[in-house]
Design a protein around this motif. Sequence first.
Motif, PDB file in Angstrom:
ATOM      1  N   ARG A 101     -16.398  23.757   1.844  1.00 38.27           N
ATOM      2  CA  ARG A 101     -15.158  23.379   2.212  1.00 38.27           C
ATOM      3  C   ARG A 101     -14.553  22.077   1.592  1.00 38.27           C
ATOM      4  O   ARG A 101     -15.038  21.148   1.513  1.00 38.27           O
ATOM      5  N   HIS A 102     -13.191  22.364   1.388  1.00 37.03           N
ATOM      6  CA  HIS A 102     -12.550  21.505   0.669  1.00 37.03           C
ATOM      7  C   HIS A 102     -11.393  21.015   1.651  1.00 37.03           C
ATOM      8  O   HIS A 102     -10.744  21.851   2.058  1.00 37.03           O
ATOM      9  N   TYR A 103     -11.261  19.403   1.700  1.00 40.45           N
ATOM     10  CA  TYR A 103     -10.247  18.927   2.552  1.00 40.45           C
ATOM     11  C   TYR A 103      -9.678  17.923   1.564  1.00 40.45           C
ATOM     12  O   TYR A 103     -10.130  16.972   1.015  1.00 40.45           O
ATOM     13  N   GLU A 104      -8.064  18.179   1.800  1.00 45.20           N
ATOM     14  CA  GLU A 104      -7.285  17.149   1.277  1.00 45.20           C
ATOM     15  C   GLU A 104      -6.965  16.012   2.140  1.00 45.20           C
ATOM     16  O   GLU A 104      -6.479  16.350   3.254  1.00 45.20           O
ATOM     17  N   TYR A 105      -7.402  14.880   2.135  1.00 47.89           N
ATOM     18  CA  TYR A 105      -6.927  13.577   2.828  1.00 47.89           C
ATOM     19  C   TYR A 105      -5.924  12.963   2.508  1.00 47.89           C
ATOM     20  O   TYR A 105      -5.655  12.541   1.421  1.00 47.89           O
ATOM     21  N   THR A 106      -5.163  12.481   3.563  1.00 52.23           N
ATOM     22  CA  THR A 106      -3.856  11.652   3.156  1.00 52.23           C
ATOM     23  C   THR A 106      -3.869  10.452   3.924  1.00 52.23           C
ATOM     24  O   THR A 106      -4.117  10.589   5.198  1.00 52.23           O
ATOM     25  N   LEU A 107      -3.562   9.139   3.493  1.00 53.53           N
ATOM     26  CA  LEU A 107      -3.687   8.027   4.073  1.00 53.53           C
ATOM     27  C   LEU A 107      -2.282   7.690   4.258  1.00 53.53           C
ATOM     28  O   LEU A 107      -1.289   7.402   3.672  1.00 53.53           O
ATOM     29  N   THR A 108      -1.867   7.345   5.577  1.00 55.54           N
ATOM     30  CA  THR A 108      -0.468   7.096   5.963  1.00 55.54           C
ATOM     31  C   THR A 108      -0.731   5.771   7.042  1.00 55.54           C
ATOM     32  O   THR A 108      -1.289   5.825   8.024  1.00 55.54           O
TER      33      THR A 108
ATOM     34  N   PHE B 152       0.841  -1.061   0.062  1.00 52.21           N
ATOM     35  CA  PHE B 152      -0.092   0.154  -0.197  1.00 52.21           C
ATOM     36  C   PHE B 152       0.924   1.093  -0.109  1.00 52.21           C
ATOM     37  O   PHE B 152       1.614   1.462   0.893  1.00 52.21           O
ATOM     38  N   VAL B 153       0.504   2.191  -0.942  1.00 54.37           N
ATOM     39  CA  VAL B 153       1.613   3.327  -1.254  1.00 54.37           C
ATOM     40  C   VAL B 153       0.558   4.532  -0.679  1.00 54.37           C
ATOM     41  O   VAL B 153      -0.645   4.743  -1.063  1.00 54.37           O
ATOM     42  N   ALA B 154       1.086   5.250   0.347  1.00 54.53           N
ATOM     43  CA  ALA B 154       0.050   6.511   0.805  1.00 54.53           C
ATOM     44  C   ALA B 154      -0.345   7.434  -0.406  1.00 54.53           C
ATOM     45  O   ALA B 154       0.553   7.636  -1.360  1.00 54.53           O
ATOM     46  N   GLY B 155      -1.284   8.002  -0.338  1.00 50.85           N
ATOM     47  CA  GLY B 155      -1.876   9.049  -1.486  1.00 50.85           C
ATOM     48  C   GLY B 155      -2.734   9.836  -0.895  1.00 50.85           C
ATOM     49  O   GLY B 155      -3.108   9.850   0.382  1.00 50.85           O
ATOM     50  N   SER B 156      -3.265  10.795  -1.546  1.00 50.79           N
ATOM     51  CA  SER B 156      -3.909  11.964  -1.129  1.00 50.79           C
ATOM     52  C   SER B 156      -5.050  12.218  -2.192  1.00 50.79           C
ATOM     53  O   SER B 156      -4.780  11.823  -3.375  1.00 50.79           O
ATOM     54  N   ASN B 157      -6.103  12.864  -1.553  1.00 48.53           N
ATOM     55  CA  ASN B 157      -7.185  13.290  -2.666  1.00 48.53           C
ATOM     56  C   ASN B 157      -7.919  14.297  -1.930  1.00 48.53           C
ATOM     57  O   ASN B 157      -7.449  14.663  -0.763  1.00 48.53           O
ATOM     58  N   ILE B 158      -8.942  14.782  -2.620  1.00 44.19           N
ATOM     59  CA  ILE B 158      -9.702  15.967  -2.186  1.00 44.19           C
ATOM     60  C   ILE B 158     -11.320  15.564  -1.695  1.00 44.19           C
ATOM     61  O   ILE B 158     -11.831  14.768  -2.580  1.00 44.19           O
TER      62      ILE B 158
ATOM     63  N   PHE C 202      -6.753  15.106   7.444  1.00 46.38           N
ATOM     64  CA  PHE C 202      -7.541  16.233   6.744  1.00 46.38           C
ATOM     65  C   PHE C 202      -6.894  17.532   6.783  1.00 46.38           C
ATOM     66  O   PHE C 202      -6.809  17.853   7.700  1.00 46.38           O
ATOM     67  N   ARG C 203      -6.530  18.012   5.559  1.00 44.89           N
ATOM     68  CA  ARG C 203      -5.875  19.409   5.745  1.00 44.89           C
ATOM     69  C   ARG C 203      -6.888  20.142   4.877  1.00 44.89           C
ATOM     70  O   ARG C 203      -7.300  20.090   3.682  1.00 44.89           O
ATOM     71  N   ASN C 204      -7.266  21.370   5.500  1.00 45.32           N
ATOM     72  CA  ASN C 204      -8.328  22.299   4.702  1.00 45.32           C
ATOM     73  C   ASN C 204      -7.470  23.105   3.727  1.00 45.32           C
ATOM     74  O   ASN C 204      -6.670  23.747   3.885  1.00 45.32           O
ATOM     75  N   VAL C 205      -7.985  22.679   2.568  1.00 43.15           N
ATOM     76  CA  VAL C 205      -7.580  23.240   1.313  1.00 43.15           C
ATOM     77  C   VAL C 205      -8.558  24.115   0.603  1.00 43.15           C
ATOM     78  O   VAL C 205      -8.293  24.325  -0.708  1.00 43.15           O
TER      79      VAL C 205
END
Length: 612
Positions: free
Chosen positions: A353-360, A336-342, A376-379
């Motif tokens: 509100r838009h949040y970028e999520y990252t799975l680690t 599993f490779v960590a990735g990000s999305n919105i 979750f990062r507020n973008v």
Amino acid sequence: MWTLRTKILSGYAAVTLLAALVLGVALLNIVRLGSASDDILQENYRSILASEQMLTALGAQENAAMQLVIGVERENVGLFARSEKEFLLWLERAKANVTISGESEILERIESGYSEFLFLLAEFRNVHQGDQQKGVQFYEKRLAPQAIIVRQACYDLHEINRRTMEASSRRAQTVAHTAVWSMISVGVVTTAGAIIASVWLSNRIVQPVRSLSEATERVAAGDYDVTIESQSHDEVGQLAQKFNVMLSKLREYHDLNLRRIVGEQKKAETILQTIDDGILVIGTDRKVTSINLTATRVLNTSKRGVEGCDFAEIIDDDRLAHAIAAALKSKTISEFVAGSNIITLGEAEGPQRHYEYTLTPITTPDGDLIGLVVLFRNVTALKELDRLKTEFVMTASHELRTPLTSIAMSIELLREQSSDKLDDSGRQMLEIAHEELERLRRLVEELLDLSKIESGKLEIEFADVSIPTLLDAAVAPFRAQAEEKAIELTLDVPESLPRLRADANKLTWVVTNLVGNALRYARHNVAVSAEKAGSWVNLYVRDDGIGIPYEQQSRIFDKFVQVSGDKRPGGAGLGLAIAKEIVRAHNGNIWVESDPGKGSLFIVCLPTVNKK
């Protein structure tokens, strides 16, 4: 001092002595039983055998006499002699084996009776030769009765030895019964003694060990207020004393560390709750183990009752839920490779509100997955800036299309009318201008397409789509190119795959873009395949090319990003960004798995049609 070793050796010695006692009694009884059996065989068997053999010889002589009576005379003389010799031989053996009271008298009767039988037999043969009729009368009146007397005496010899054998057998049985009961008695006594000794010794040995085991369990449960009472001075008693010393040191260390751990935990909780980004921690059992206040606002839930529940109960976004589920199914970090999305929250007509999520992934030192952190990062501000940039790009692209069209027409006109008036250098410069203009026009078109997608103005015409038909249409245009490059292009799609609710043209463009990129970098083969994964369908495009560096894999789907070190001519880095937006418009996801130097695997995950 009785040490533990001395106690164990004493117990074994007692059990060994008891076993030796039982063995001695058993051997004594076996010897007695064997002696009784020998008596039975030696005293009586020979006499019984002799009586039976004498009866056989007497019967043979009687048969010979009967043959004379009925007129058969051949071989009678030899038969009389052999039988007489046999009878006398066994009579002598019986006389030599006299062991029973009354047996001598019976043998004297046999001897005297047989002597009289021989005398009468000789007389019978003489009478029979002179007058056959008188011989028959002599046989019936004198010879036959005498044979009966001898036979009865032989029977008496047989019977007295048989009775003696029965008596000896009963005596042997008595000895055997006595031996059995004596062995049972000794065995019961020794077994009871061994059990009592074993229980007593085991309790003496095990009781301190049991106390140590119970104390160890209490310490393992976190109870350090334990003291072992031991009155023995053997090795176990010394171990108990040292265990008490160890417990006192453990209590001191535990009290010291407990204060430190509590302080660190409170510090970590304070930091977690004050972070502006939302943090959600999920275990491999899909349960939420930790969440901060920002994450509760992002997911529109309350912190109470969230920890311990399944993550699917608080996450409404299908793509995020699917990505988390897929990540938790992975056993190691390499899978599993960590990735990000919105993800976008809020009403469509109101502020969003838009949040970028990252799975680690959280892994052990061995690489096993033990949990997952969702950040979750507020973008929203960045998304707004990106929207403004998109609008600017769209406006600039529209403004560029008209002058580019005019320039293109001019260059085409020059190529048609003035190429013969230019020298080689001029014609070459004209061709370069034409190629660069085409690249610029493609860039403008891609920018316009991307702007439409990002602004939501791209029209998606959903319909039921057959996956085999879609992939076949996407791969077919590249057959000739693959053959020209000596690259094996394979397509493996099961016919049983469910249909998709999608825009066939847009998805065909996505697969075409992935296959085109794969052919650019492949060395020997490119493989296109598909499979069903639950309620989703995964499309795969694999190549054996140079691969993608790990540090670029998370940015490969961003705009204007190209693989570093790639010298091959290509586009401006917008193809994968457009493909990602098209897949997202279909409520799907796209990612890459690549080992640098070994090739890349692009995966497109799309929801299937739910037929009721």
